[in-house]
Design an enzyme around this catalytic site. Sequence first.
Site, PDB file in Angstrom:
ATOM      1  N   ASP A 490       0.859  -1.179   0.000  1.00 27.28           N
ATOM      2  CA  ASP A 490       0.000   0.000   0.000  1.00 27.28           C
ATOM      3  C   ASP A 490       0.897   1.230   0.000  1.00 27.28           C
ATOM      4  O   ASP A 490       2.050   1.176   0.452  1.00 27.28           O
ATOM      5  CB  ASP A 490      -0.914   0.008   1.234  1.00 27.28           C
ATOM      6  N   GLU A 492       0.937   5.661   0.694  1.00 24.15           N
ATOM      7  CA  GLU A 492       0.297   6.908   1.109  1.00 24.15           C
ATOM      8  C   GLU A 492       0.934   8.021   0.299  1.00 24.15           C
ATOM      9  O   GLU A 492       2.140   7.983   0.005  1.00 24.15           O
ATOM     10  CB  GLU A 492       0.482   7.158   2.608  1.00 24.15           C
ATOM     11  N   GLU A 536      -4.739  18.541   4.055  1.00 23.40           N
ATOM     12  CA  GLU A 536      -5.834  17.587   3.897  1.00 23.40           C
ATOM     13  C   GLU A 536      -5.315  16.160   3.721  1.00 23.40           C
ATOM     14  O   GLU A 536      -6.018  15.194   4.064  1.00 23.40           O
ATOM     15  CB  GLU A 536      -6.723  17.975   2.708  1.00 23.40           C
ATOM     16  N   HIS A 541      -3.094  10.377   6.545  1.00 22.97           N
ATOM     17  CA  HIS A 541      -2.005   9.444   6.893  1.00 22.97           C
ATOM     18  C   HIS A 541      -1.116   9.924   8.032  1.00 22.97           C
ATOM     19  O   HIS A 541      -0.289   9.158   8.536  1.00 22.97           O
ATOM     20  CB  HIS A 541      -1.157   9.123   5.666  1.00 22.97           C
ATOM     21  N   HIS A 631      -5.187   3.720   7.584  1.00 22.48           N
ATOM     22  CA  HIS A 631      -4.673   4.868   6.832  1.00 22.48           C
ATOM     23  C   HIS A 631      -3.180   5.085   7.076  1.00 22.48           C
ATOM     24  O   HIS A 631      -2.681   6.197   6.939  1.00 22.48           O
ATOM     25  CB  HIS A 631      -5.452   6.145   7.145  1.00 22.48           C
ATOM     26  N   ASP A 636      -2.607  -0.659   6.505  1.00 18.02           N
ATOM     27  CA  ASP A 636      -3.527  -1.045   5.426  1.00 18.02           C
ATOM     28  C   ASP A 636      -3.016  -2.272   4.671  1.00 18.02           C
ATOM     29  O   ASP A 636      -3.813  -3.108   4.238  1.00 18.02           O
ATOM     30  CB  ASP A 636      -3.721   0.125   4.460  1.00 18.02           C
TER      31      ASP A 636
END
Length: 679
Positions: A490, A492, A536, A541, A631, A636
């Site tokens: 995964d 971020e 944002e 994360h 997150h 994840d």
Amino acid sequence: MAIRWRGPFPWLAGAFVANAAAVILAARALAAAPLTGDSLTALTLVALAGAALLFVVAWKVIDALVMRTLRRMATEVRAIAYGGDRPGLDPAAYAMLSPLPEAVNEICARMMRAKTELASGLATATRRAEDNAQRLAAILNDLQEGVVVCTQRHELVLYNTVAFDLLGPTADLGLGRSLFETLAREPVVRTIERLGADPDGGGRGVPFLVGTVEGRLLLQARMSLIRAGGGALAGYVVTLVDAAPQLASLSGREALRREIAAGIEAPLERIAAALADAPAVEAACHAAGQALRRAVAGYDRLLAGWWPSGDLLSTDLLSDVRDRLDTAPAVTVVGLPVWLHAEPYSLTLALEDLVRHVAAHTGAGAFDLSAGRDGEAAWIEIRWPTGPSLPAVAMERWLDLTLAALGGLTARALLPAGPNGEGGPACGADEAGGGWVRLPVEPARASGARSGPPLPARPEFHDLGLLELPRDTGDLGTRPLKSLDFVVFDTETTGLAPSQGDRIVSIAGVRIVNGRILSGESFSRVIHPGRPIPPESVRFHGITDAMVQDKPPARVVLPQFRAYVAGAVMVAHNAAFDLKFLEVETAGSAVRFDGPVLDTMILSDFLDGPDAGHSLDAICARYGIPLTDRHTALGDAMATAAVLLCQLDALEGRGILTLDQAARSLDLARVLHERQRVL
């Protein structure tokens, strides 16, 4: 202005007069005779000779009386600048250069005053620093605790005599030397990580246990972080106390508790057995036994509460056990991470001792370590695939053995007890061979997840062309799915638009081998994205600009991740999103992620139908998979790995056994998924 007849001026004036006189005399001599070309030539030659003589005399005079004097003056000025207390130049020695010597002396006088003021200021500051240092040394040496101060590189910059006396027999303490020459690395590093993640920034400090490198001492410690002006870690302070006296006291009280329990409970059982026909006596004995068990359980809870515990991730704890055991016996950390509440160092020592005890008793050479949680109960499990199981008697014997590394306390003192002693350690055998041991552990008091309202799921990314299979399946295509190695990964990112400049800030992966999640062999890196991280995105994360400041860029990390992925099938949830970012980050390089890829989101659509939720949260809720560190890239990836194992079982139930079969089935699922999105 009055002319001073000193220096080179009289010499130059005399040379000029001599030259003029020679020219005039030559002109008068030539004027007495008729003027011819030869006479003019002679006059010219005389004038040139006089000018040349004047130049030579002037050069010699200036060199001898000016330039050499200036060089001598420059030497003396340097001597004054770098020398002692010489006040300045002697103007009489440089009379021809006046007023330059006077100006130099003015500069020297101001320099001497500044030097005197600086020396006075330094002396005052030094006296104050020495006074403060003496006060600090007196305070530190008056403390009963040892104090060490280290840089962020774990180099000693200060320690008091108590610390020297306490740790001196272990290693030679010295400024600039590594703290890990004396103390065990893992507890210190884990505590720094724990404090760094604390919003308070570690200002209050936290307690922990740490041992010396050779195991001679077990120390009670407390750590506080030292931060620079910008909030970056500059170092840390650790206070140390020998835990042996307190552990000896606790060990004595525990031994007394065992003696009391053994001395009362057994006679009560014998009385109850002998008077089985007297219900009142039997009931009284039973009640007394229950009361004693409650007292023992309560004492055990109080004893366990002494340890400086905190919330920690099970994979960190079990990885430390694996590292201490090294390769004898072989240990693999498996399963999803679970947040626990424990004192990590003492529990690590106890688990290490238990694995060695089981290995010696059963002859097993390989173990799996995992953790689990069910409601308010949590546990650590040790499992071995071959050999006999561990008898309950041997388990109880180990629990009551005193552990030298814990100052004579037993392992039982580390473990939580239920209200009436229920839910204690257990062991058993597997039907297929081997056995297991399960130790209760207190679950984390905080969930480990970030506080705040639930975050929305990542939007679905629709470049499904990136997922076309087979992506060079090769020999993997005909092998059973469950025999393949998978890397579930995964990312971020700074945002959702890689084509508009968004980049990866974190990437993580975990391997699945033979149906086991190897959580102790995960890959997790934070990446400097080369651009600011929007607020944002930080909300999702938690990775800030300060956290990536010293991290490597993607061009360094992604080749490492490619090596980690080698030979495995890549898996991700909403994989097109992550693959697009990998494609953008590796453009123009030799790194390629062109192997087969499975998408758990498309698998969910294929297996559970279009009406079921296909976000990671929805799938985990459907399969009963706990979410830890949602997150985050590693959290994840772990959750997606657990989802994949469930989906592989579901594929097998539908007769889809190989990667090529899965590819053909998922090709159709992707087409249907795209049509449903458009409609």
